[in-house]
Structure formats: structure tokens, C-alpha cells
Design a protein around this motif. Structure first.
Motif, PDB file in Angstrom:
ATOM      1  N   ASP A  43       0.852  -1.197   0.000  1.00  0.00           N
ATOM      2  CA  ASP A  43       0.000   0.000   0.000  1.00  0.00           C
ATOM      3  C   ASP A  43       0.888   1.248   0.000  1.00  0.00           C
ATOM      4  N   GLU A  46       0.428   3.595   2.901  1.00  0.00           N
ATOM      5  CA  GLU A  46       1.016   3.102   4.148  1.00  0.00           C
ATOM      6  C   GLU A  46       2.525   3.358   4.181  1.00  0.00           C
ATOM      7  N   ARG A  49       2.976   7.011   4.887  1.00  0.00           N
ATOM      8  CA  ARG A  49       2.702   7.265   6.309  1.00  0.00           C
ATOM      9  C   ARG A  49       3.879   6.842   7.172  1.00  0.00           C
ATOM     10  N   ASP A  50       4.468   5.682   6.880  1.00  0.00           N
ATOM     11  CA  ASP A  50       5.631   5.208   7.646  1.00  0.00           C
ATOM     12  C   ASP A  50       6.811   6.166   7.523  1.00  0.00           C
TER      13      ASP A  50
END
Length: 159
Positions: A43, A46, A49-50
Motif C-alpha cells: 500500500d 502506508e 505514512r511510515d
């Protein structure tokens, strides 16, 4: 500002001086893009975001760009601030409590619970006020370039 990346960059650059914002914003976007491309994951959102989580709090990141420190009382004056605060808190609230109790008795109050309650209330409020004003004074003085030599001189005098 729809993407998480845009919101993060905005959160960082809004804490910077106006003249630095465009350059830092471009640099930060490029850095984020590079880190996202270097990773793989099922994703993409994701992964992004990380990367943003690893960059950390936007306010802390902005502080690294400006070189300012994020503390109210810095390490240079902390020991002096602590000594002054402990010294004043060791006797001023107690003194105010005693004076308040004496005045309460002189005003005609005979109930010991009321007298002690008035004294304790005054002591608590005094302690809060002393802590606030001493901290505010040190915070302002530490940020004032003209006051710093005086603070350092006080530190040596109280050591």
C-alpha cells in the motif's frame, strides 16, 4: 492540502520564517518522495505514512531547520532556575500561610478549621504564583541576549 504528505509539509513550513518556507517545502517534499520511492510495500499510502512517522513531529523537524531549541528553560539556566524556585518555595508559601492565618484570627474567626483552611489555600495559591512568575522570568531572561551575562553571573554567585 489533500494528501498526508502535503499536510505534513505544511505543518513543518508554517513554523518557519516566511522567506525559508518555499525552499524548505521543496526540499522536504523531495526528501519524502525519495524515501517513499526507496521503499516497497503493498500500500503506497502506508509506505508514505511510515516515512512521515519516521521523520517525526513536524514541530521538532521545523526546529532543526531554524536551529531553535524546544524548551522553556534551557540547560544553561536550568540549575539556577531550580535553585531559585526551591529557595522561594521553601519559605514564601509558609510565610503567606502564617500571615493569612493571623489576619483571619484578627478578623474574628475562631473556627480552627477555617483558619487553617484559609492559610493552606493562601499557601497553595502563593506556591503556584511563585512557580509561574519565576519560570516566566527565567524564560524571558534566557531569550533576552542582554540578560544572559547576568544570569551566568548569578549562576556562579549561587554555586
Amino acid at each position: 492540502m489533500s494528501s498526508l504528505r502535503d499536510r505534513y509539509v505544511h505543518a513543518v513550513v508554517r513554523r518557519l520564517p516566511v522567506e525559508e518556507r518555499p525552499h524548505v517545502g521543496q526540499e522536504l517534499r523531495a526528501s519524502i518522495e525519495e524515501k517513499v520511492r526507496a521503499r516497497t510495500g503493498p500500500d503506497p499510502a502506508e509506505v508514505e505514512r511510515d516515512v512521515l512517522v519516521e521523520l517525526g513531529d513536524p514541530e521538532r523537524l521545523a526546529a532543526t531547520y531554524t536551529g531553535r531549541e524546544l524548551h522553556l528553560i534551557g540547560p544553561a539556566v536550568y540549575p539556577l532556575w531550580r535553585r531559585v524556585l526551591v529557595l522561594l518555595l521553601s519559605f514564601v508559601p509558609a510565610l503567606v500561610a502564617v500571615i493569612t492565618m493571623v489576619v483571619t484570627v484578627v478578623d474574628g474567626e475562631r473556627n480552627p478549621f477555617v483558619v487553617v483552611g484559609e492559610g493552606l489555600g493562601a499557601a497553595l495559591m502563593t506556591a503556584v504564583q511563585v512557580a509561574f512568575w519565576v519560570t516566566l522570568g527565567f524564560a524571558v531572561a534566557e531569550r533576552n541576549e542582554q540578560a544572559r551575562p547576568g544570569l551566568e553571573g548569578m549562576e556562579r554567585g549561587l554555586a
